[in-house]
Design a protein around this motif. Structure first.
Motif, mmCIF file in Angstrom:
data_model
loop_
_atom_site.group_PDB
_atom_site.id
_atom_site.type_symbol
_atom_site.label_atom_id
_atom_site.label_comp_id
_atom_site.label_asym_id
_atom_site.label_seq_id
_atom_site.Cartn_x
_atom_site.Cartn_y
_atom_site.Cartn_z
ATOM 1 N N SER A 30 -0.197 -8.065 -4.261
ATOM 2 C CA SER A 30 -1.152 -7.353 -4.695
ATOM 3 C C SER A 30 -0.727 -5.755 -4.432
ATOM 4 N N SER A 39 -3.398 -1.985 -5.233
ATOM 5 C CA SER A 39 -4.332 -1.250 -5.883
ATOM 6 C C SER A 39 -4.112 -0.725 -7.165
ATOM 7 N N GLN A 40 -4.998 -0.598 -8.063
ATOM 8 C CA GLN A 40 -4.796 -0.199 -9.434
ATOM 9 C C GLN A 40 -4.151 1.148 -9.348
ATOM 10 N N ARG A 41 -4.456 2.106 -8.533
ATOM 11 C CA ARG A 41 -4.050 3.388 -8.407
ATOM 12 C C ARG A 41 -2.513 3.347 -8.021
ATOM 13 N N ASP A 42 -2.142 2.337 -7.155
ATOM 14 C CA ASP A 42 -0.819 2.195 -6.753
ATOM 15 C C ASP A 42 0.201 1.585 -7.924
ATOM 16 N N ARG A 43 -0.542 0.687 -8.537
ATOM 17 C CA ARG A 43 0.196 0.124 -9.928
ATOM 18 C C ARG A 43 0.484 1.184 -10.958
ATOM 19 N N GLU A 44 -0.276 2.127 -11.103
ATOM 20 C CA GLU A 44 -0.244 3.101 -12.104
ATOM 21 C C GLU A 44 0.391 4.382 -11.584
ATOM 22 N N ARG A 100 0.820 -1.101 0.207
ATOM 23 C CA ARG A 100 0.024 -0.070 -0.036
ATOM 24 C C ARG A 100 0.552 1.294 -0.028
#
Length: 188
Positions: A163, A165-170, A60
């Motif tokens: 894993s 979040s999408q926000r963290d991955r992008e 996170r």
């Protein structure tokens, strides 16, 4: 409870309680207003408490708030986490400094993170519960995320990321976020 300055991040503190353990388990004070006050922080400034539960390997962050920022007091109440703080305050003597901590239910240590610093963590256990005290109500419009794998930060995450979040991955690079924050500061 003892408060110790974090040398890599100006204004950050590590709060270390002394848990009492016996055959029943343990008891630990996790917050002490007088100790917080003794290092120049206002214990009444915290307005919101939150908790997250993460599976082993979940990452996170790195998160911060734009505008006035957000100070946090972070603790792992169950399990263990690898906790990261990055100083993004241009006027700070520790600008771009990084600090790493292992927070766990065994120690009940808390880290105070000043406003203007990015924060993230990775769960080292299955599960890990992380508790946050923050000094401003959350406003999603002020959320800022930095790529957790940015090579300029070179954070030594201890586990493969299972894993995020999408926000963290992008999330954008550190350089892009610094440019955005500088523009926001200039416009004020």
């Amino acid at each position: 409870m003892k408060a110790t300055e974090v040398p890599a991040i100006d204004g950050a503190y590590l709060f270390e309680p002394t848990p009492y353990a016996d055959e029943r388990g343990f008891f630990s004070r996790t917050f002490d207003a007088e100790v917080v006050r003794s290092v120049g922080l206002d214990p009444d400034a915290f307005v919101q408490d939150s908790v997250s539960r993460s599976a082993r390997g979940v990452l996170r962050g790195l998160h911060l708030r734009s505008g006035a920022g957000e100070a946090k007091l972070v603790r792992c109440s169950y399990g263990r986490i690898f906790d990261v703080v990055v100083d993004l305050r241009p006027d700070s003597p520790t600008y771009l400094g990084r600090a790493f901590f292992e927070l766990s239910d065994a120690t009940q240590r808390s880290v105070y993170i000043p406003a203007g610093c990015a924060h993230g963590f990775q769960a080292l256990t299955e599960p890990a519960d992380t508790s946050y005290r923050i000094d401003r109500p959350h406003d999603p419009a002020e959320d800022v995320t930095i790529a957790y794998d940015d090579p300029d930060l070179a954070i030594p995450w201890p586990l493969p990321v299972t894993s995020a979040s999408q926000r963290d991955r992008e999330a954008p690079s550190l350089a892009a976020v610094l440019k955005r924050l500088d523009l926001e500061q200039t416009e004020r």
